[in-house]
Design a protein around this motif. Sequence first.
Motif, short mmCIF file in Angstrom:
data_model
loop_
_atom_site.label_atom_id
_atom_site.label_comp_id
_atom_site.label_asym_id
_atom_site.label_seq_id
_atom_site.Cartn_x
_atom_site.Cartn_y
_atom_site.Cartn_z
N ALA A 1 -89.35 -17.81 24.51
CA ALA A 1 -88.38 -18.39 23.59
C ALA A 1 -86.97 -18.11 24.09
O ALA A 1 -86.64 -16.97 24.45
N ALA A 2 -86.15 -19.15 24.10
CA ALA A 2 -84.78 -19.03 24.59
C ALA A 2 -83.80 -19.08 23.42
O ALA A 2 -84.00 -19.85 22.47
N SER A 3 -82.76 -18.28 23.52
CA SER A 3 -81.69 -18.31 22.53
C SER A 3 -80.36 -18.15 23.25
O SER A 3 -80.32 -17.68 24.39
N GLY A 4 -79.30 -18.56 22.59
CA GLY A 4 -77.99 -18.45 23.19
C GLY A 4 -77.69 -19.52 24.22
O GLY A 4 -76.68 -19.43 24.93
N GLY A 5 -78.58 -20.48 24.33
CA GLY A 5 -78.37 -21.55 25.29
C GLY A 5 -79.35 -22.67 25.04
O GLY A 5 -80.34 -22.49 24.32
N THR A 6 -79.11 -23.81 25.63
CA THR A 6 -79.99 -24.97 25.47
C THR A 6 -80.98 -25.00 26.62
O THR A 6 -80.58 -25.09 27.79
N LEU A 7 -82.26 -24.94 26.29
CA LEU A 7 -83.28 -24.80 27.33
C LEU A 7 -83.25 -25.93 28.34
O LEU A 7 -83.53 -25.72 29.52
N SER A 8 -82.89 -27.12 27.90
CA SER A 8 -82.90 -28.26 28.82
C SER A 8 -81.86 -28.13 29.93
O SER A 8 -81.90 -28.88 30.91
N ASN A 9 -80.96 -27.17 29.82
CA ASN A 9 -79.97 -26.93 30.87
C ASN A 9 -80.51 -26.08 32.01
O ASN A 9 -79.79 -25.84 32.99
N SER B 1 -89.42 -28.17 36.10
CA SER B 1 -88.07 -28.71 36.21
C SER B 1 -87.41 -28.82 34.85
O SER B 1 -88.04 -28.61 33.81
N TRP B 2 -86.14 -29.19 34.86
CA TRP B 2 -85.32 -29.17 33.67
C TRP B 2 -85.94 -29.96 32.51
O TRP B 2 -85.89 -29.48 31.38
N ARG B 3 -86.50 -31.09 32.78
CA ARG B 3 -87.08 -31.89 31.70
C ARG B 3 -88.59 -31.90 31.71
O ARG B 3 -89.22 -32.62 30.94
N GLY B 4 -89.17 -31.09 32.61
CA GLY B 4 -90.62 -30.94 32.62
C GLY B 4 -91.36 -31.95 33.46
O GLY B 4 -92.58 -31.95 33.48
N GLY B 5 -90.63 -32.81 34.18
CA GLY B 5 -91.30 -33.84 34.94
C GLY B 5 -91.96 -33.36 36.21
O GLY B 5 -92.87 -34.01 36.73
N THR B 6 -91.53 -32.21 36.70
CA THR B 6 -92.06 -31.68 37.95
C THR B 6 -92.51 -30.25 37.73
O THR B 6 -91.77 -29.44 37.17
N THR B 7 -93.72 -29.96 38.17
CA THR B 7 -94.25 -28.60 38.08
C THR B 7 -94.77 -28.17 39.44
O THR B 7 -95.10 -29.00 40.29
N TYR B 8 -94.84 -26.87 39.61
CA TYR B 8 -95.37 -26.29 40.85
C TYR B 8 -96.16 -25.05 40.49
O TYR B 8 -95.74 -24.26 39.63
N TYR B 9 -97.30 -24.88 41.16
CA TYR B 9 -98.15 -23.72 40.92
C TYR B 9 -98.47 -23.05 42.25
O TYR B 9 -98.70 -23.72 43.27
N ASN C 1 -86.83 -25.14 22.29
CA ASN C 1 -86.25 -24.10 23.16
C ASN C 1 -87.30 -23.09 23.62
O ASN C 1 -87.03 -21.88 23.70
N THR C 2 -88.48 -23.60 23.95
CA THR C 2 -89.60 -22.72 24.31
C THR C 2 -90.35 -23.26 25.51
O THR C 2 -90.55 -24.47 25.63
N MET C 3 -90.76 -22.33 26.37
CA MET C 3 -91.61 -22.66 27.51
C MET C 3 -92.94 -21.95 27.32
O MET C 3 -93.00 -20.91 26.66
N TYR C 4 -93.99 -22.52 27.91
CA TYR C 4 -95.33 -21.97 27.72
C TYR C 4 -96.04 -21.80 29.07
O TYR C 4 -95.73 -22.48 30.05
N LEU C 5 -97.04 -20.93 29.05
CA LEU C 5 -97.96 -20.82 30.18
C LEU C 5 -99.36 -20.69 29.59
O LEU C 5 -99.70 -19.66 29.00
N GLN C 6 -100.13 -21.76 29.70
CA GLN C 6 -101.52 -21.73 29.26
C GLN C 6 -102.36 -21.21 30.42
O GLN C 6 -102.33 -21.79 31.52
N MET C 7 -103.08 -20.15 30.18
CA MET C 7 -103.87 -19.50 31.22
C MET C 7 -105.34 -19.56 30.83
O MET C 7 -105.74 -18.98 29.81
#
Length: 119
Positions: free
Chosen positions: A23-31, A52-60, A77-83
């Motif tokens: 969870a991000a605070s104090g800023g806009t996650l899309s930046n 990537s910034w808008r989620g279009g590109t991922t790398y593992y 304002n949240t990022m996830y990792l499904q494992m």
Amino acid sequence: QVQLVESGGALVQAGGSLRLSCAASGGTLSNYAMAWFRQAPGKERQLVARISWRGGTTYYTDPVKGRFTISRDNAKNTMYLQMNGLKPEDTAVYYCAASVASIFEYAYWGQGTQVTVSS
């Protein structure tokens, strides 16, 4: 500046699943470009996945490819990792990180969340 807080770490049996949140605070996650890193005991911190910034590109990285999925919800304002298919070698402290300008250098880090996979 953005602050990051991870959650979702736990003790799980091999083959199980977990979903980590950042969870991000104090800023806009899309930046920010975002990433997950992990550090196992006695080892250096290593990249797990990035998005990537808008989620279009991922790398593992190879150890998690096909088992982990990184995603983001900029509206929340949240990022996830499904494992999925967790292995004992996935045991580590998992950190989320954010970067304004580069996917290779991350200036902002969370405090980490412990994932322990028992065999």
